[in-house]
Design an enzyme around this catalytic site. Structure first.
Site, PDB file in Angstrom:
ATOM      1  N   ASN A  11     153.606  11.738  91.508  1.00  0.00           N
ATOM      2  CA  ASN A  11     154.292  12.535  90.487  1.00  0.00           C
ATOM      3  C   ASN A  11     155.693  12.867  91.002  1.00  0.00           C
ATOM      4  O   ASN A  11     155.845  13.704  91.888  1.00  0.00           O
ATOM      5  CB  ASN A  11     153.480  13.823  90.228  1.00  0.00           C
ATOM      6  CG  ASN A  11     154.193  14.766  89.277  1.00  0.00           C
ATOM      7  OD1 ASN A  11     155.169  14.391  88.616  1.00  0.00           O
ATOM      8  ND2 ASN A  11     153.717  16.003  89.204  1.00  0.00           N
ATOM      9  N   TRP A  12     156.678  12.195  90.438  1.00  0.00           N
ATOM     10  CA  TRP A  12     158.048  12.372  90.933  1.00  0.00           C
ATOM     11  C   TRP A  12     158.711  13.634  90.373  1.00  0.00           C
ATOM     12  O   TRP A  12     159.823  13.976  90.765  1.00  0.00           O
ATOM     13  CB  TRP A  12     158.902  11.139  90.578  1.00  0.00           C
ATOM     14  CG  TRP A  12     158.430   9.869  91.233  1.00  0.00           C
ATOM     15  CD1 TRP A  12     157.435   9.743  92.165  1.00  0.00           C
ATOM     16  CD2 TRP A  12     158.946   8.540  91.021  1.00  0.00           C
ATOM     17  NE1 TRP A  12     157.299   8.428  92.533  1.00  0.00           N
ATOM     18  CE2 TRP A  12     158.208   7.672  91.856  1.00  0.00           C
ATOM     19  CE3 TRP A  12     159.948   8.007  90.214  1.00  0.00           C
ATOM     20  CZ2 TRP A  12     158.452   6.286  91.891  1.00  0.00           C
ATOM     21  CZ3 TRP A  12     160.191   6.637  90.241  1.00  0.00           C
ATOM     22  CH2 TRP A  12     159.449   5.799  91.076  1.00  0.00           C
ATOM     23  N   LYS A  13     158.066  14.274  89.454  1.00  0.00           N
ATOM     24  CA  LYS A  13     158.600  15.501  88.824  1.00  0.00           C
ATOM     25  C   LYS A  13     160.042  15.278  88.351  1.00  0.00           C
ATOM     26  O   LYS A  13     160.399  14.149  88.022  1.00  0.00           O
ATOM     27  CB  LYS A  13     158.483  16.681  89.794  1.00  0.00           C
ATOM     28  CG  LYS A  13     157.064  16.827  90.335  1.00  0.00           C
ATOM     29  CD  LYS A  13     156.855  18.114  91.059  1.00  0.00           C
ATOM     30  CE  LYS A  13     155.567  18.007  91.845  1.00  0.00           C
ATOM     31  NZ  LYS A  13     155.247  19.225  92.562  1.00  0.00           N
ATOM     32  N   HIS A  96     149.684  20.411  84.220  1.00  0.00           N
ATOM     33  CA  HIS A  96     150.206  20.634  85.578  1.00  0.00           C
ATOM     34  C   HIS A  96     150.595  22.107  85.725  1.00  0.00           C
ATOM     35  O   HIS A  96     151.060  22.731  84.762  1.00  0.00           O
ATOM     36  CB  HIS A  96     151.414  19.729  85.830  1.00  0.00           C
ATOM     37  CG  HIS A  96     151.837  19.726  87.264  1.00  0.00           C
ATOM     38  ND1 HIS A  96     152.605  20.730  87.804  1.00  0.00           N
ATOM     39  CD2 HIS A  96     151.572  18.868  88.275  1.00  0.00           C
ATOM     40  CE1 HIS A  96     152.795  20.481  89.094  1.00  0.00           C
ATOM     41  NE2 HIS A  96     152.177  19.353  89.403  1.00  0.00           N
ATOM     42  N   GLU A 168     144.202  20.852  91.737  1.00  0.00           N
ATOM     43  CA  GLU A 168     145.452  21.183  92.417  1.00  0.00           C
ATOM     44  C   GLU A 168     145.528  22.698  92.602  1.00  0.00           C
ATOM     45  O   GLU A 168     146.015  23.408  91.704  1.00  0.00           O
ATOM     46  CB  GLU A 168     146.647  20.711  91.585  1.00  0.00           C
ATOM     47  CG  GLU A 168     146.728  19.210  91.426  1.00  0.00           C
ATOM     48  CD  GLU A 168     148.176  18.742  91.326  1.00  0.00           C
ATOM     49  OE1 GLU A 168     148.539  17.836  92.069  1.00  0.00           O
ATOM     50  OE2 GLU A 168     148.943  19.298  90.512  1.00  0.00           O
ATOM     51  N   SER A 220     150.424  18.994  98.524  1.00  0.00           N
ATOM     52  CA  SER A 220     151.020  18.756  99.845  1.00  0.00           C
ATOM     53  C   SER A 220     150.378  17.605 100.617  1.00  0.00           C
ATOM     54  O   SER A 220     150.363  17.622 101.853  1.00  0.00           O
ATOM     55  CB  SER A 220     150.981  20.037 100.697  1.00  0.00           C
ATOM     56  OG  SER A 220     151.736  21.049 100.062  1.00  0.00           O
ATOM     57  N   GLY A 241     152.828  14.772  95.094  1.00  0.00           N
ATOM     58  CA  GLY A 241     154.131  15.190  94.588  1.00  0.00           C
ATOM     59  C   GLY A 241     155.233  14.797  95.550  1.00  0.00           C
ATOM     60  O   GLY A 241     155.655  13.640  95.608  1.00  0.00           O
ATOM     61  N   GLY A 242     155.680  15.751  96.367  1.00  0.00           N
ATOM     62  CA  GLY A 242     156.825  15.547  97.257  1.00  0.00           C
ATOM     63  C   GLY A 242     156.796  14.244  98.035  1.00  0.00           C
ATOM     64  O   GLY A 242     157.801  13.520  98.091  1.00  0.00           O
TER      65      GLY A 242
HETATM   66  C1  PEP Z   1     152.015  18.323  92.419  1.00  0.00           C
HETATM   67  O1  PEP Z   1     152.856  19.174  92.146  1.00  0.00           O
HETATM   68  O2  PEP Z   1     151.328  17.755  91.561  1.00  0.00           O
HETATM   69  C2  PEP Z   1     151.840  17.973  93.829  1.00  0.00           C
HETATM   70  C3  PEP Z   1     150.734  17.385  94.209  1.00  0.00           C
HETATM   71  O3  PEP Z   1     152.887  18.320  94.643  1.00  0.00           O
HETATM   72  P1  PEP Z   1     152.987  18.292  96.221  1.00  0.00           P
HETATM   73  O4  PEP Z   1     152.248  17.068  96.706  1.00  0.00           O
HETATM   74  O5  PEP Z   1     154.454  18.210  96.520  1.00  0.00           O
HETATM   75  O6  PEP Z   1     152.359  19.542  96.696  1.00  0.00           O
END
Ligand code: PEP
Length: 268
Positions: A11-13, A96, A168, A220, A241-242
């Site tokens: 998920n590149w947001k 989300h 999540e 994360s 995500g990140g």
């Molecule tokens: C998300 O926001 O869906 C996510 C998994 O982010 P991150 O991996 O950066 O915590």
């Protein structure tokens, strides 16, 4: 794990313009090999979906939208509907925590988005999870129950298998900060939440639907934590995500999935 097939979603947001998105896909193509028991999905910005649909090797990647509106067409300035995305994406992220908490999307809107996705032949990736405060107050199971049961309440039984759920926990999301140093839940916490999700699905649609439901963990995840997270009980893959914005990290996560699948299938 269900079906012995892992699903990994990046998920590149709200990151990367069209050109940057294209460069990232190019780098991922170079590094990632196809493996039938791993499904890889990319969720770029709405703007990048069309050009990336022409660029991606569809044997390697599927596309996912990060959001859509539940009405198919009409006077909804600024919105993009699920019906417009129909031929472009396999998946859409729904519910989300960014949408729930920053855009105040209520449970009922998320339910309508899940139904609109199914109506338009797109698999919703429904995100559920508690905030730090809700966990502290002992409300995790209730929050998960309310999010799962409301979101799935308008579906016909035959459509439930098209839904993917991502657990999540909001407190574990990196929010664009340093994901590799962020707190992640223990395998026991993940397993307990996923058992609760399957229980809720079972109450609505029976034990087979619950057992077959694909459930991801998100929060994360990084190349160094991916294997442990994927090996947590009940986990069928990751929503990343990140780390999905960094081609070395994301391909490191895919490598971890390769190693895990190789170990499971007994290949050399
Ligand atoms: C998300 O926001 O869906 C996510 C998994 O982010 P991150 O991996 O950066 O915590």
């Amino acid at each position: 794990m269900n079906q012995n097939r892992l699903l990994i979603v990046g998920n590149w947001k709200m990151n990367l313009n069209v050109q940057q998105a294209s460069i990232l896909v190019h780098r991922l193509h170079e590094r990632i090999r196809i493996r039938r028991d791993i499904e890889l999905v990319l969720a770029p910005s709405m703007l990048a979906l069309q050009p990336l649909s022409l660029q991606i090797d569809r044997r390697k990647f599927r596309l996912c939208a990060q959001n859509a509106y539940f009405v198919d067409e009409g006077a909804y300035t600024g919105e993009v509907s699920f019906s417009m995305l129909q031929d472009l994406v396999h998946y859409v992220i729904v519910g989300h925590s960014d949408r729930r908490h920053k855009f105040n999307e209520p449970l009922e809107m998320i339910r309508d988005k899940v139904a609109a996705a199914i109506r338009n032949d797109i698999s919703p990736i429904l995100c559920v999870g508690e905030t730090a405060e809700e966990r502290k107050d002992g409300e995790t199971k209730q929050v998960i129950h309310d999010q799962v049961t409301t979101a799935l309440s308008n579906l016909a039984s035959r459509d439930v298998s098209k839904v993917v759920i991502a657990y999540e926990p909001v407190w574990a999301l990196s929010n664009g900060t340093d994901y590799s140093h962020h707190e992640i839940p223990t395998p026991d916490i993940i397993a307990e939440a996923i058992r609760a999700i399957r229980h809720n699905v079972s109450e609505l649609y029976g034990p087979t639907a619950a057992k077959e439901m694909r459930i991801l963990y998100g929060g994360s995840a990084s190349a160094s934590t991916a294997r442990g997270l994927m090996e947590s009980e009940g986990v069928d893959g990751l929503l990343v995500g990140g780390a999905s914005l960094n081609y070395q990290e994301f391909s490191g996560i895919v490598d971890a999935a390769y190693r895990m699948q190789t170990a499971i299938s007994g290949e050399i």
